[in-house]
Scaffold this motif. Sequence first.
Motif, PDB file in Angstrom:
ATOM      1  N   HIS A   1      -3.904   7.439  -7.198  1.00 34.98           N
ATOM      2  CA  HIS A   1      -3.198   8.024  -5.969  1.00 34.98           C
ATOM      3  C   HIS A   1      -2.449   9.182  -6.358  1.00 34.98           C
ATOM      4  O   HIS A   1      -2.267  10.363  -5.753  1.00 34.98           O
TER       5      HIS A   1
ATOM      6  N   GLY B   1      -4.344  -3.728 -12.493  1.00 30.36           N
ATOM      7  CA  GLY B   1      -5.019  -3.198 -11.216  1.00 30.36           C
ATOM      8  C   GLY B   1      -4.357  -2.375 -10.375  1.00 30.36           C
ATOM      9  O   GLY B   1      -4.468  -1.312  -9.824  1.00 30.36           O
ATOM     10  N   ASN B   2      -2.875  -3.061 -10.205  1.00 30.28           N
ATOM     11  CA  ASN B   2      -2.015  -1.799  -9.462  1.00 30.28           C
ATOM     12  C   ASN B   2      -1.462  -0.552 -10.390  1.00 30.28           C
ATOM     13  O   ASN B   2      -1.496   0.618  -9.786  1.00 30.28           O
TER      14      ASN B   2
ATOM     15  N   SER C   1      -4.252   2.046  -9.488  1.00 30.51           N
ATOM     16  CA  SER C   1      -4.172   2.377  -8.008  1.00 30.51           C
ATOM     17  C   SER C   1      -3.271   3.481  -8.067  1.00 30.51           C
ATOM     18  O   SER C   1      -3.172   4.516  -7.606  1.00 30.51           O
ATOM     19  N   LEU C   2      -2.007   3.219  -8.601  1.00 25.73           N
ATOM     20  CA  LEU C   2      -0.793   4.014  -8.776  1.00 25.73           C
ATOM     21  C   LEU C   2      -1.380   5.410  -9.512  1.00 25.73           C
ATOM     22  O   LEU C   2      -1.151   6.473  -8.756  1.00 25.73           O
TER      23      LEU C   2
ATOM     24  N   ALA D   1       0.919  -1.030   0.072  1.00 23.32           N
ATOM     25  CA  ALA D   1      -0.323   0.127   0.140  1.00 23.32           C
ATOM     26  C   ALA D   1       0.836   1.142  -0.001  1.00 23.32           C
ATOM     27  O   ALA D   1       0.207   2.324  -0.329  1.00 23.32           O
TER      28      ALA D   1
ATOM     29  N   LEU E   1       7.002  -2.839  -9.239  1.00 21.38           N
ATOM     30  CA  LEU E   1       5.763  -3.671  -8.660  1.00 21.38           C
ATOM     31  C   LEU E   1       5.521  -5.251  -9.617  1.00 21.38           C
ATOM     32  O   LEU E   1       5.374  -6.170  -9.129  1.00 21.38           O
TER      33      LEU E   1
ATOM     34  N   TYR F   1       3.345   2.185  -1.863  1.00 20.14           N
ATOM     35  CA  TYR F   1       3.659   2.507  -3.268  1.00 20.14           C
ATOM     36  C   TYR F   1       2.442   3.505  -3.616  1.00 20.14           C
ATOM     37  O   TYR F   1       2.796   4.345  -4.636  1.00 20.14           O
ATOM     38  N   SER F   2       1.391   3.446  -2.724  1.00 24.24           N
ATOM     39  CA  SER F   2       0.218   4.577  -3.279  1.00 24.24           C
ATOM     40  C   SER F   2       0.522   5.891  -2.606  1.00 24.24           C
ATOM     41  O   SER F   2      -0.296   6.908  -2.792  1.00 24.24           O
ATOM     42  N   SER F   3       1.714   5.956  -1.855  1.00 26.35           N
ATOM     43  CA  SER F   3       1.781   7.376  -1.202  1.00 26.35           C
ATOM     44  C   SER F   3       2.827   8.132  -2.037  1.00 26.35           C
ATOM     45  O   SER F   3       3.739   7.689  -2.291  1.00 26.35           O
TER      46      SER F   3
ATOM     47  N   GLN G   1      -9.989   2.162 -10.982  1.00 26.83           N
ATOM     48  CA  GLN G   1     -10.478   2.766  -9.758  1.00 26.83           C
ATOM     49  C   GLN G   1     -11.462   3.960  -9.982  1.00 26.83           C
ATOM     50  O   GLN G   1     -11.152   4.940 -10.783  1.00 26.83           O
TER      51      GLN G   1
END
Lengths: 176, 176
Positions: free
Chosen positions: B53, B45-46, B49-50, B8, B33, B10-12, B84
């Motif tokens: 965010h 999917g990831n 999300s990247l 998670a 990733l 990685y989303s910051s 997302q």
Amino acid sequence: MTDEKHHADYSSFGNATDKKEVLQQVVDSYEALVYEQSNWVCNLGNASSLVWHAYHSLKVPVNWAGFYVVDPKDPSQLILAPFQGKVACQTIKIGKGVCGTAAEKLETQLVRDVNKFPGHIACDGETNSEIVVPIVFEGKVRGVLDIDCLVLNGFDEDDQKLLEALVEKISATCEW
Amino acid sequence: MTDEKHHADYSSFGNATDKKEVLQQVVDSYEALVYEQSNWVCNLGNASSLVWHAYHSLKVPVNWAGFYVVDPKDPSQLILAPFQGKVACQTIKIGKGVCGTAAEKLETQLVRDVNKFPGHIACDGETNSEIVVPIVFEGKVRGVLDIDCLVLNGFDEDDQKLLEALVEKISATCEW
């Protein structure tokens, strides 16, 4: 903007505060959306979005809502499928952690405190409670619905019942 | 919580305000990733999300970020892939709307005002600008990256350049 209904409107749950009512709306909306559509990637994507927006409308601090499916390249593990939330672990061994346990036992895991779950796998260190419902089709596990919450006791038996109803529809409407 | 890095994280993107820097971090994080992982559902999917965010850390009001891929059952259309945001249209004909045009022409569509785009398909009536980058592998379109924004002029040539760099990595690291 016009008066027509957009797909995004399915994500609106208004000011509903009754959890059972909101989660029943998720089940009904899923059924309407997947009419004549059996592609699992497509259907799990919209299901994740429905679940995410339902819990947020209820002010439940869900920080991840989505799916893992059995990895077509290695059936001993689950692999990340559509979700809403932060970046997640790519693979989880069947039998390991909350997701892997649900997949192995074919039983929902309602975990009020993930820190007390033996072998919990933390994709996000901020998660405190979790519910995982296995997707079973023709007697075999195909994947899991996984929802994480920032607070302890995020989910109860009402969530379990309605999420199991959702997963039953998912199982029956997707080609696995 | 421990000191280990969770997925998670990685989303910051912290308080970064430089768009080029943040989007370059998306490209670099994606590459880290997907090391040894070629499953397209997992990787898209990831990636969604990247991207989601990253734009939210930049305070760009992105209301949808995700993918459509060529429908394996009907190659004349795109089908919803990981994303997302709110519930989305399941299928889009190649050649129709912003996504379908990018897929047909194999060219990024940078649309500062979707209301002026001929034949725009509104999955969400609140979207005002959009960027769509086609995913091309071995000369053929495999899908598109689609990002919607609530305001006009949400994206510019810097977004285009860095999102095209991301999509180039996506094209090269997934099995299509």
